[in-house]
Motif scaffolding. Structure first.
Motif, PDB file in Angstrom:
ATOM      1  N   ALA A  44      34.334  32.782  28.967  1.00  0.00           N
ATOM      2  CA  ALA A  44      34.865  33.940  29.691  1.00  0.00           C
ATOM      3  C   ALA A  44      36.131  33.550  30.459  1.00  0.00           C
ATOM      4  O   ALA A  44      37.108  34.313  30.486  1.00  0.00           O
ATOM      5  N   GLU A  45      36.119  32.372  31.045  1.00  0.00           N
ATOM      6  CA  GLU A  45      37.287  31.900  31.789  1.00  0.00           C
ATOM      7  C   GLU A  45      38.476  31.678  30.848  1.00  0.00           C
ATOM      8  O   GLU A  45      39.609  32.052  31.162  1.00  0.00           O
ATOM      9  N   ARG A  46      38.205  31.076  29.675  1.00  0.00           N
ATOM     10  CA  ARG A  46      39.278  30.875  28.693  1.00  0.00           C
ATOM     11  C   ARG A  46      39.840  32.216  28.221  1.00  0.00           C
ATOM     12  O   ARG A  46      41.048  32.381  28.078  1.00  0.00           O
ATOM     13  N   ARG A  47      38.969  33.183  27.980  1.00  0.00           N
ATOM     14  CA  ARG A  47      39.402  34.503  27.527  1.00  0.00           C
ATOM     15  C   ARG A  47      40.263  35.174  28.597  1.00  0.00           C
ATOM     16  O   ARG A  47      41.303  35.755  28.301  1.00  0.00           O
ATOM     17  N   GLN A  48      39.836  35.089  29.829  1.00  0.00           N
ATOM     18  CA  GLN A  48      40.585  35.686  30.929  1.00  0.00           C
ATOM     19  C   GLN A  48      41.957  35.024  31.045  1.00  0.00           C
ATOM     20  O   GLN A  48      42.978  35.717  31.200  1.00  0.00           O
ATOM     21  N   ASN A  49      42.003  33.714  30.954  1.00  0.00           N
ATOM     22  CA  ASN A  49      43.274  33.001  31.022  1.00  0.00           C
ATOM     23  C   ASN A  49      44.171  33.356  29.835  1.00  0.00           C
ATOM     24  O   ASN A  49      45.384  33.475  29.983  1.00  0.00           O
ATOM     25  N   TRP A  50      43.566  33.541  28.652  1.00  0.00           N
ATOM     26  CA  TRP A  50      44.332  33.931  27.476  1.00  0.00           C
ATOM     27  C   TRP A  50      44.957  35.305  27.684  1.00  0.00           C
ATOM     28  O   TRP A  50      46.132  35.514  27.395  1.00  0.00           O
ATOM     29  N   LEU A  51      44.153  36.252  28.170  1.00  0.00           N
ATOM     30  CA  LEU A  51      44.669  37.604  28.420  1.00  0.00           C
ATOM     31  C   LEU A  51      45.844  37.570  29.401  1.00  0.00           C
ATOM     32  O   LEU A  51      46.882  38.196  29.161  1.00  0.00           O
ATOM     33  N   LYS A  52      45.685  36.842  30.495  1.00  0.00           N
ATOM     34  CA  LYS A  52      46.761  36.749  31.482  1.00  0.00           C
ATOM     35  C   LYS A  52      47.998  36.110  30.876  1.00  0.00           C
ATOM     36  O   LYS A  52      49.125  36.568  31.095  1.00  0.00           O
ATOM     37  N   GLY A  53      47.804  35.051  30.106  1.00  0.00           N
ATOM     38  CA  GLY A  53      48.923  34.353  29.476  1.00  0.00           C
ATOM     39  C   GLY A  53      49.660  35.221  28.473  1.00  0.00           C
ATOM     40  O   GLY A  53      50.895  35.254  28.435  1.00  0.00           O
ATOM     41  N   GLU A  54      48.898  35.942  27.641  1.00  0.00           N
ATOM     42  CA  GLU A  54      49.517  36.820  26.638  1.00  0.00           C
ATOM     43  C   GLU A  54      50.254  37.986  27.304  1.00  0.00           C
ATOM     44  O   GLU A  54      51.333  38.374  26.844  1.00  0.00           O
ATOM     45  N   ALA A  55      49.683  38.525  28.356  1.00  0.00           N
ATOM     46  CA  ALA A  55      50.357  39.613  29.077  1.00  0.00           C
ATOM     47  C   ALA A  55      51.665  39.102  29.683  1.00  0.00           C
ATOM     48  O   ALA A  55      52.694  39.795  29.630  1.00  0.00           O
ATOM     49  N   GLU A  56      51.628  37.908  30.208  1.00  0.00           N
ATOM     50  CA  GLU A  56      52.839  37.318  30.800  1.00  0.00           C
ATOM     51  C   GLU A  56      53.889  37.032  29.723  1.00  0.00           C
ATOM     52  O   GLU A  56      55.080  37.306  29.921  1.00  0.00           O
ATOM     53  N   LYS A  57      53.453  36.525  28.561  1.00  0.00           N
ATOM     54  CA  LYS A  57      54.394  36.276  27.458  1.00  0.00           C
ATOM     55  C   LYS A  57      55.037  37.588  26.991  1.00  0.00           C
ATOM     56  O   LYS A  57      56.234  37.627  26.709  1.00  0.00           O
ATOM     57  N   ALA A  58      54.226  38.623  26.891  1.00  0.00           N
ATOM     58  CA  ALA A  58      54.743  39.933  26.477  1.00  0.00           C
ATOM     59  C   ALA A  58      55.774  40.430  27.483  1.00  0.00           C
ATOM     60  O   ALA A  58      56.811  40.972  27.110  1.00  0.00           O
ATOM     61  N   ARG A  59      55.498  40.228  28.758  1.00  0.00           N
ATOM     62  CA  ARG A  59      56.421  40.659  29.798  1.00  0.00           C
ATOM     63  C   ARG A  59      57.711  39.860  29.755  1.00  0.00           C
ATOM     64  O   ARG A  59      58.806  40.400  29.905  1.00  0.00           O
ATOM     65  N   MET A 110      53.064  46.512  28.911  1.00  0.00           N
ATOM     66  CA  MET A 110      52.313  47.752  28.743  1.00  0.00           C
ATOM     67  C   MET A 110      51.771  47.861  27.313  1.00  0.00           C
ATOM     68  O   MET A 110      50.606  48.205  27.111  1.00  0.00           O
ATOM     69  N   GLU A 111      52.621  47.557  26.330  1.00  0.00           N
ATOM     70  CA  GLU A 111      52.193  47.626  24.925  1.00  0.00           C
ATOM     71  C   GLU A 111      51.059  46.647  24.642  1.00  0.00           C
ATOM     72  O   GLU A 111      50.125  46.958  23.895  1.00  0.00           O
ATOM     73  N   PHE A 112      51.107  45.461  25.248  1.00  0.00           N
ATOM     74  CA  PHE A 112      50.025  44.492  25.083  1.00  0.00           C
ATOM     75  C   PHE A 112      48.703  45.074  25.580  1.00  0.00           C
ATOM     76  O   PHE A 112      47.689  45.046  24.875  1.00  0.00           O
ATOM     77  N   TRP A 113      48.707  45.641  26.790  1.00  0.00           N
ATOM     78  CA  TRP A 113      47.469  46.181  27.350  1.00  0.00           C
ATOM     79  C   TRP A 113      46.986  47.406  26.578  1.00  0.00           C
ATOM     80  O   TRP A 113      45.777  47.632  26.447  1.00  0.00           O
ATOM     81  N   LEU A 114      47.904  48.189  26.016  1.00  0.00           N
ATOM     82  CA  LEU A 114      47.488  49.317  25.176  1.00  0.00           C
ATOM     83  C   LEU A 114      46.797  48.817  23.904  1.00  0.00           C
ATOM     84  O   LEU A 114      45.806  49.400  23.470  1.00  0.00           O
ATOM     85  N   ARG A 115      47.319  47.742  23.301  1.00  0.00           N
ATOM     86  CA  ARG A 115      46.664  47.168  22.107  1.00  0.00           C
ATOM     87  C   ARG A 115      45.270  46.656  22.447  1.00  0.00           C
ATOM     88  O   ARG A 115      44.313  46.868  21.693  1.00  0.00           O
ATOM     89  N   ILE A 116      45.147  45.996  23.592  1.00  0.00           N
ATOM     90  CA  ILE A 116      43.837  45.483  24.017  1.00  0.00           C
ATOM     91  C   ILE A 116      42.881  46.651  24.256  1.00  0.00           C
ATOM     92  O   ILE A 116      41.722  46.625  23.820  1.00  0.00           O
ATOM     93  N   ALA A 117      43.355  47.696  24.929  1.00  0.00           N
ATOM     94  CA  ALA A 117      42.505  48.874  25.192  1.00  0.00           C
ATOM     95  C   ALA A 117      42.064  49.517  23.882  1.00  0.00           C
ATOM     96  O   ALA A 117      40.888  49.875  23.724  1.00  0.00           O
ATOM     97  N   ARG A 118      42.982  49.669  22.946  1.00  0.00           N
ATOM     98  CA  ARG A 118      42.634  50.285  21.656  1.00  0.00           C
ATOM     99  C   ARG A 118      41.565  49.467  20.936  1.00  0.00           C
ATOM    100  O   ARG A 118      40.606  50.018  20.375  1.00  0.00           O
ATOM    101  N   SER A 119      41.710  48.160  20.964  1.00  0.00           N
ATOM    102  CA  SER A 119      40.725  47.286  20.325  1.00  0.00           C
ATOM    103  C   SER A 119      39.360  47.417  20.992  1.00  0.00           C
ATOM    104  O   SER A 119      38.327  47.518  20.323  1.00  0.00           O
ATOM    105  N   ARG A 120      39.353  47.428  22.319  1.00  0.00           N
ATOM    106  CA  ARG A 120      38.091  47.544  23.056  1.00  0.00           C
ATOM    107  C   ARG A 120      37.440  48.902  22.831  1.00  0.00           C
ATOM    108  O   ARG A 120      36.214  49.009  22.735  1.00  0.00           O
TER     109      ARG A 120
END
Length: 102
Positions: A12-27, A36-46
């Motif tokens: 769970a910690e690795r996943r959380q860190n991955w999400l934060k890292g990917e959001a930062e890379k997208a930004r 925003m597009e990154f979080w929309l893709r994650i929301a759509r998947s969920r």
């Protein structure tokens, strides 16, 4: 002394860190729009995963959140930023207390 993390906690910690890292890379690569597009893709998947798991109420929940967001935008354009400010403040509090998981 703290106990070592379980494998589920480490995952769970690795996943959380991955999400934060990917959001930062997208930004960094595409600015706020990229994040925003990154979080929309994650929301759509969920949402798709929830529907497959039999939780179809996720559609109405997401639609309601979108309507709230649009209402806040409309009110801000009309000169009343209270809903927008309240929405951002509440979202910030919730995300700070409950960061994204799996």
């Amino acid at each position: 002394m703290t106990r070592p993390l379980s494998s589920a906690e480490r995952s769970a910690e690795r996943r959380q860190n991955w999400l934060k890292g990917e959001a930062e890379k997208a930004r960094e690569s595409r600015g706020e729009a990229g994040q925003m597009e990154f979080w929309l893709r994650i929301a759509r998947s969920r949402i798709a995963k929830d529907v497959k798991s039999g939780r179809g109420d996720v559609y109405s929940g997401f639609a309601l959140i979108c309507r709230l967001f649009i209402t806040a935008l409309d009110q801000r354009v009309e000169g009343d930023g209270r809903i927008w400010n309240d929405l951002l403040r509440y979202a910030d509090q919730v995300v700070a207390q409950h960061p994204p998981r799996n």
